[in-house]
Design an enzyme around this catalytic site. Structure first.
Site, PDB file in Angstrom:
ATOM      1  N   HIS A 129     -52.525  24.181   1.658  1.00 32.35           N
ATOM      2  CA  HIS A 129     -52.805  25.613   1.820  1.00 32.35           C
ATOM      3  C   HIS A 129     -52.539  26.387   0.525  1.00 32.35           C
ATOM      4  O   HIS A 129     -53.298  27.283   0.170  1.00 32.35           O
ATOM      5  CB  HIS A 129     -51.952  26.165   2.961  1.00 32.35           C
ATOM      6  CG  HIS A 129     -51.932  27.650   3.003  1.00 32.35           C
ATOM      7  ND1 HIS A 129     -53.062  28.392   3.261  1.00 32.35           N
ATOM      8  CD2 HIS A 129     -50.938  28.545   2.759  1.00 32.35           C
ATOM      9  CE1 HIS A 129     -52.758  29.668   3.204  1.00 32.35           C
ATOM     10  NE2 HIS A 129     -51.481  29.788   2.892  1.00 32.35           N
ATOM     11  N   LYS A 191     -57.663  40.955   4.033  1.00 38.60           N
ATOM     12  CA  LYS A 191     -57.311  40.656   5.432  1.00 38.60           C
ATOM     13  C   LYS A 191     -55.863  41.027   5.706  1.00 38.60           C
ATOM     14  O   LYS A 191     -54.998  40.806   4.879  1.00 38.60           O
ATOM     15  CB  LYS A 191     -57.510  39.157   5.676  1.00 38.60           C
ATOM     16  CG  LYS A 191     -57.038  38.651   7.027  1.00 38.60           C
ATOM     17  CD  LYS A 191     -57.216  37.141   7.146  1.00 38.60           C
ATOM     18  CE  LYS A 191     -55.951  36.393   6.796  1.00 38.60           C
ATOM     19  NZ  LYS A 191     -56.063  34.938   6.994  1.00 38.60           N
ATOM     20  N   ASP A 217     -62.591  28.834   3.189  1.00 42.03           N
ATOM     21  CA  ASP A 217     -61.146  28.926   3.407  1.00 42.03           C
ATOM     22  C   ASP A 217     -60.567  27.528   3.327  1.00 42.03           C
ATOM     23  O   ASP A 217     -61.318  26.541   3.359  1.00 42.03           O
ATOM     24  CB  ASP A 217     -60.870  29.552   4.788  1.00 42.03           C
ATOM     25  CG  ASP A 217     -59.546  30.308   4.820  1.00 42.03           C
ATOM     26  OD1 ASP A 217     -58.724  30.115   3.904  1.00 42.03           O
ATOM     27  OD2 ASP A 217     -59.340  31.089   5.767  1.00 42.03           O
ATOM     28  N   THR A 222     -57.509  29.246  14.528  1.00 37.28           N
ATOM     29  CA  THR A 222     -58.037  29.921  15.725  1.00 37.28           C
ATOM     30  C   THR A 222     -59.426  30.509  15.473  1.00 37.28           C
ATOM     31  O   THR A 222     -60.107  30.908  16.414  1.00 37.28           O
ATOM     32  CB  THR A 222     -57.125  31.091  16.144  1.00 37.28           C
ATOM     33  OG1 THR A 222     -57.159  32.076  15.099  1.00 37.28           O
ATOM     34  CG2 THR A 222     -55.706  30.644  16.378  1.00 37.28           C
ATOM     35  N   THR A 225     -59.588  34.510  11.315  1.00 36.18           N
ATOM     36  CA  THR A 225     -59.875  34.952   9.946  1.00 36.18           C
ATOM     37  C   THR A 225     -61.383  35.002   9.707  1.00 36.18           C
ATOM     38  O   THR A 225     -61.913  35.986   9.176  1.00 36.18           O
ATOM     39  CB  THR A 225     -59.205  33.974   8.945  1.00 36.18           C
ATOM     40  OG1 THR A 225     -57.798  34.015   9.176  1.00 36.18           O
ATOM     41  CG2 THR A 225     -59.521  34.325   7.508  1.00 36.18           C
TER      42      THR A 225
END
Ligand code: R5P
Length: 303
Positions: A129, A191, A217, A222, A225
């Site tokens: 990440h 965001k 991304d 989920t 985003t």
């Protein structure tokens, strides 16, 4: 040179089997079972004395179980006489908790590194990440990226009408990487996260009117985003043809189905996480990181 042995936990057995084949071998035999009280039983069923052992396990959901199973496999291999142990983690869970945002929080990404170093000599991971997590490792980390593979796979679907969209400020460098590879401009979304399942995009920095968005991304969890970004892009008059790309498709809580009310032409992820059976009408494309990881294993096995 020590013999190369490959074992896998239960997170993504089909991927691990295919990876072993790529390496010209097969997965080592081991027992992996659950006791009725939820404890895990691990036993290596092969002679691995003096071997260079690679253990494959994505720490995807259930994250704690998969992480613990990986550590038990490492312990069993060490006790079985393995000369060297490498954790191969195609999807590395807990990487998002890489710093304290609010007082009283843990830095879980660091804790996971501390756990891994008790069992392993080295780690292979794909598109963490945040690359800054590399700094937490005091054992060698081979950090490989699936972005060039994804960009190459996307190329036939992309025209110069597209614009790469970073759905949050954390994805800016990633978006720039896609943009460079595909020779496209980049725009950025601002965001705000309001919890694990809800995000809102306040601003888009850059021009999207009439352009088709390629939203990139590191992972889709989920889908919140991607959805909040798509909503804001549509508000700003983008062309109603969107492509979503991420290295890791977690797709929790029907994320994929939630995309069906948007004009999504394609969703591109890798096979770092085992995908649940999906509705065949979903435009989902899976790019394999098998060879990418296979090359990393071969490289490390030689040294
Ligand atoms: C967050 O910073 C990550 O890069 C992803 O944007 C995020 O984890 C995706 O999660 P979700 O799909 O639940 O919004």
């Amino acid at each position: 040179m020590e013999k190369l042995s490959v074992f896998a936990g239960r997170a993504n057995r089909p991927f691990a089997e295919a990876l072993a084949l790529t390496l010209g071998t097969r997965l080592g035999q081991c027992s992996l079972e659950d006791f009725p009280d939820d404890e895990v039983y691990v036993r290596i069923l092969e002679d691995i004395h003096g071997d260079d052992v690679f253990l494959i396990q994505s720490t995807s959901a259930p994250v704690a179980l998969h992480l613990l199973e990986l550590m038990f496999l490492a312990d069993a291999c060490r006790r079985g006489g393995a000369a060297r142990l490498t954790a191969v983690i195609p999807y590395y869970g807990y990487a998002r908790q890489d710093r304290r945002v609010l007082a009283g929080e843990t830095v879980a990404a660091r804790v996971v590194v501390d756990i891994l170093r008790t069992g392993f000599d080295r780690v292979i991971a794909v598109d963490l990440h945040n690359a800054a997590i590399e700094g937490f490792f005091d054992i060698p980390l081979e950090h490989v990226s699936a972005v060039p593979l994804l960009a190459e796979a996307l190329r036939p679907s992309i025209s110069n009408q597209y614009v790469v969209v970073a759905p949050d400020l954390g994805a800016v460098k990633l978006a720039q990487k896609y943009a460079d590879l595909l020779d496209l401009p980049v725009v950025y979304a601002h965001k705000v996260r309001m919890g694990g399942r809800k995000t809102r995009v306040h601003r888009i920095i850059g021009e999207v009117k009439g352009r088709s968005p390629l939203i990139v991304d590191d992972m889709i969890s989920t889908g919140a985003t991607m959805i909040s970004t798509m909503e804001e892009l549509l508000n700003r008059g983008c062309a109603p043809r969107m492509i979503l790309a991420a290295s890791h498709g977690l797709f929790v809580e029907n994320a994929l189905e939630r995309f069906s009310s948007f004009p999504v032409e394609g969703i591109w992820v890798t096979d770092s996480v085992m995908l649940a059976k999906t509705n065949p009408s979903m435009p989902l494309h899976v790019v394999s990181v098998r060879d990418l990881i296979g090359e990393a294993i071969t490289r490390l096995h030689r040294v």
